[in-house]
Design a protein around this motif. Structure first.
Motif, PDB file in Angstrom:
ATOM      1  N   HIS A 170      33.918   5.790  13.563  1.00 15.31           N
ATOM      2  CA  HIS A 170      34.936   6.099  12.472  1.00 15.31           C
ATOM      3  C   HIS A 170      35.757   4.526  12.499  1.00 15.31           C
ATOM      4  O   HIS A 170      36.721   4.355  11.547  1.00 15.31           O
ATOM      5  CB  HIS A 170      35.744   7.047  12.813  1.00 15.31           C
ATOM      6  CG  HIS A 170      35.288   8.398  12.557  1.00 15.31           C
ATOM      7  ND1 HIS A 170      34.953   8.697  11.368  1.00 15.31           N
ATOM      8  CD2 HIS A 170      34.742   9.349  13.338  1.00 15.31           C
ATOM      9  CE1 HIS A 170      34.394   9.986  11.347  1.00 15.31           C
ATOM     10  NE2 HIS A 170      34.276  10.349  12.711  1.00 15.31           N
ATOM     11  N   SER A 171      35.784   3.794  13.666  1.00 13.42           N
ATOM     12  CA  SER A 171      36.431   2.629  13.823  1.00 13.42           C
ATOM     13  C   SER A 171      35.750   1.179  13.570  1.00 13.42           C
ATOM     14  O   SER A 171      36.389   0.147  13.511  1.00 13.42           O
ATOM     15  CB  SER A 171      37.101   2.466  15.310  1.00 13.42           C
ATOM     16  OG  SER A 171      36.082   2.417  16.195  1.00 13.42           O
ATOM     17  N   LYS A 172      34.442   1.302  13.403  1.00 15.35           N
ATOM     18  CA  LYS A 172      33.588   0.122  13.212  1.00 15.35           C
ATOM     19  C   LYS A 172      32.671  -0.021  11.915  1.00 15.35           C
ATOM     20  O   LYS A 172      32.246   1.226  11.715  1.00 15.35           O
ATOM     21  CB  LYS A 172      32.505   0.124  14.420  1.00 15.35           C
ATOM     22  CG  LYS A 172      33.483  -0.337  15.840  1.00 15.35           C
ATOM     23  CD  LYS A 172      32.376  -0.426  16.934  1.00 15.35           C
ATOM     24  CE  LYS A 172      33.120  -0.703  18.269  1.00 15.35           C
ATOM     25  NZ  LYS A 172      34.229  -1.405  18.442  1.00 15.35           N
ATOM     26  N   THR A 173      32.428  -1.071  11.537  1.00 15.66           N
ATOM     27  CA  THR A 173      31.370  -1.017  10.524  1.00 15.66           C
ATOM     28  C   THR A 173      29.901  -0.908  10.940  1.00 15.66           C
ATOM     29  O   THR A 173      29.842  -0.881  12.465  1.00 15.66           O
ATOM     30  CB  THR A 173      31.444  -2.533   9.805  1.00 15.66           C
ATOM     31  OG1 THR A 173      30.709  -3.553  10.897  1.00 15.66           O
ATOM     32  CG2 THR A 173      32.781  -3.082   9.162  1.00 15.66           C
ATOM     33  N   VAL A 174      28.987  -0.791  10.320  1.00 15.71           N
ATOM     34  CA  VAL A 174      27.788  -0.571  10.779  1.00 15.71           C
ATOM     35  C   VAL A 174      27.203  -1.534  11.602  1.00 15.71           C
ATOM     36  O   VAL A 174      26.769  -1.370  12.569  1.00 15.71           O
ATOM     37  CB  VAL A 174      26.746  -0.353   9.532  1.00 15.71           C
ATOM     38  CG1 VAL A 174      25.281  -0.285  10.071  1.00 15.71           C
ATOM     39  CG2 VAL A 174      27.080   1.396   8.733  1.00 15.71           C
ATOM     40  N   MET A 175      27.301  -2.780  11.052  1.00 19.65           N
ATOM     41  CA  MET A 175      27.128  -4.084  11.930  1.00 19.65           C
ATOM     42  C   MET A 175      27.585  -4.096  13.128  1.00 19.65           C
ATOM     43  O   MET A 175      27.105  -4.301  14.165  1.00 19.65           O
ATOM     44  CB  MET A 175      27.391  -5.360  10.881  1.00 19.65           C
ATOM     45  CG  MET A 175      26.759  -6.580  11.925  1.00 19.65           C
ATOM     46  SD  MET A 175      24.963  -6.598  11.805  1.00 19.65           S
ATOM     47  CE  MET A 175      24.573  -7.122  10.071  1.00 19.65           C
ATOM     48  N   GLU A 176      29.010  -3.882  13.224  1.00 18.03           N
ATOM     49  CA  GLU A 176      29.725  -3.917  14.708  1.00 18.03           C
ATOM     50  C   GLU A 176      29.167  -2.855  15.549  1.00 18.03           C
ATOM     51  O   GLU A 176      28.890  -3.127  16.681  1.00 18.03           O
ATOM     52  CB  GLU A 176      31.162  -3.565  14.229  1.00 18.03           C
ATOM     53  CG  GLU A 176      31.862  -4.721  13.583  1.00 18.03           C
ATOM     54  CD  GLU A 176      33.434  -4.428  13.200  1.00 18.03           C
ATOM     55  OE1 GLU A 176      33.911  -5.354  13.065  1.00 18.03           O
ATOM     56  OE2 GLU A 176      33.534  -3.309  12.873  1.00 18.03           O
ATOM     57  N   PHE A 177      28.890  -1.715  15.000  1.00 19.02           N
ATOM     58  CA  PHE A 177      28.289  -0.597  15.802  1.00 19.02           C
ATOM     59  C   PHE A 177      26.864  -0.934  16.198  1.00 19.02           C
ATOM     60  O   PHE A 177      26.856  -0.635  17.377  1.00 19.02           O
ATOM     61  CB  PHE A 177      28.199   0.814  14.944  1.00 19.02           C
ATOM     62  CG  PHE A 177      27.853   1.957  15.619  1.00 19.02           C
ATOM     63  CD1 PHE A 177      28.494   2.567  16.404  1.00 19.02           C
ATOM     64  CD2 PHE A 177      26.231   2.101  15.580  1.00 19.02           C
ATOM     65  CE1 PHE A 177      28.062   3.892  17.322  1.00 19.02           C
ATOM     66  CE2 PHE A 177      25.868   3.352  16.551  1.00 19.02           C
ATOM     67  CZ  PHE A 177      26.510   3.952  16.956  1.00 19.02           C
ATOM     68  N   PHE A 178      26.135  -1.416  15.443  1.00 19.58           N
ATOM     69  CA  PHE A 178      24.716  -1.747  15.853  1.00 19.58           C
ATOM     70  C   PHE A 178      24.866  -2.665  16.939  1.00 19.58           C
ATOM     71  O   PHE A 178      24.287  -2.782  18.117  1.00 19.58           O
ATOM     72  CB  PHE A 178      23.965  -2.270  14.611  1.00 19.58           C
ATOM     73  CG  PHE A 178      23.396  -0.765  13.825  1.00 19.58           C
ATOM     74  CD1 PHE A 178      23.367   0.300  14.282  1.00 19.58           C
ATOM     75  CD2 PHE A 178      22.820  -1.312  12.800  1.00 19.58           C
ATOM     76  CE1 PHE A 178      22.973   1.252  13.388  1.00 19.58           C
ATOM     77  CE2 PHE A 178      22.138  -0.242  11.720  1.00 19.58           C
ATOM     78  CZ  PHE A 178      22.456   0.904  12.290  1.00 19.58           C
ATOM     79  N   ARG A 179      25.739  -3.919  16.625  1.00 21.14           N
ATOM     80  CA  ARG A 179      25.744  -4.830  17.762  1.00 21.14           C
ATOM     81  C   ARG A 179      26.345  -4.532  19.091  1.00 21.14           C
ATOM     82  O   ARG A 179      25.733  -4.739  20.172  1.00 21.14           O
ATOM     83  CB  ARG A 179      26.923  -6.039  17.405  1.00 21.14           C
ATOM     84  CG  ARG A 179      26.066  -6.893  16.408  1.00 21.14           C
ATOM     85  CD  ARG A 179      26.955  -8.221  16.106  1.00 21.14           C
ATOM     86  NE  ARG A 179      26.120  -8.877  15.134  1.00 21.14           N
ATOM     87  CZ  ARG A 179      26.486  -9.390  13.973  1.00 21.14           C
ATOM     88  NH1 ARG A 179      27.662  -8.949  13.400  1.00 21.14           N
ATOM     89  NH2 ARG A 179      25.869 -10.025  13.157  1.00 21.14           N
ATOM     90  N   GLU A 180      27.288  -3.535  19.039  1.00 21.32           N
ATOM     91  CA  GLU A 180      27.926  -2.931  20.306  1.00 21.32           C
ATOM     92  C   GLU A 180      27.025  -2.045  21.158  1.00 21.32           C
ATOM     93  O   GLU A 180      26.618  -1.979  22.169  1.00 21.32           O
ATOM     94  CB  GLU A 180      29.183  -2.154  20.056  1.00 21.32           C
ATOM     95  CG  GLU A 180      29.849  -1.545  21.429  1.00 21.32           C
ATOM     96  CD  GLU A 180      31.067  -1.114  21.204  1.00 21.32           C
ATOM     97  OE1 GLU A 180      31.377  -0.065  21.882  1.00 21.32           O
ATOM     98  OE2 GLU A 180      31.969  -1.523  20.640  1.00 21.32           O
TER      99      GLU A 180
END
Length: 88
Positions: free
Chosen positions: A73-83
């Motif tokens: 809910h708080s990250k973009t797809v790219m941010e989520f995948f990186r994390e």
């Protein structure tokens, strides 16, 4: 050639990953018939599994799922995948 799993879900404006991905805990049986809990993240559009990891014991699995939902809910797809190291 490496394919970016987030490429078809990118947007210029903030677009939370939860608009594109779902997370759940699956309980599976191992070959020794023990139960194991896995965190599974899937795409809305295709149902494809993007992430599957061991989620630990039931109480750990619940906390992990809550953390993943917060991230979705708080990250973009790219941010989520990186994390979550789905991509480098």
């Amino acid at each position: 050639m490496a394919i970016d799993p987030a490429a078809s879900m990118q947007s210029d404006a903030f677009d939370p990953a939860s608009n594109h991905l779902d997370a759940r805990i699956d309980t599976v049986r191992t070959w020794t018939l023990r139960r194991r809990h896995e965190l599974v993240v899937t795409r809305h559009d295709t149902g494809a599994v993007e992430l599957r990891i061991d989620a630990g014991k039931p109480e750990q699995a619940g906390r992990l799922l809550a953390r993943v939902h917060d991230d979705l809910h708080s990250k973009t797809v790219m941010e989520f995948f990186r994390e979550w190291r789905v991509i480098s």
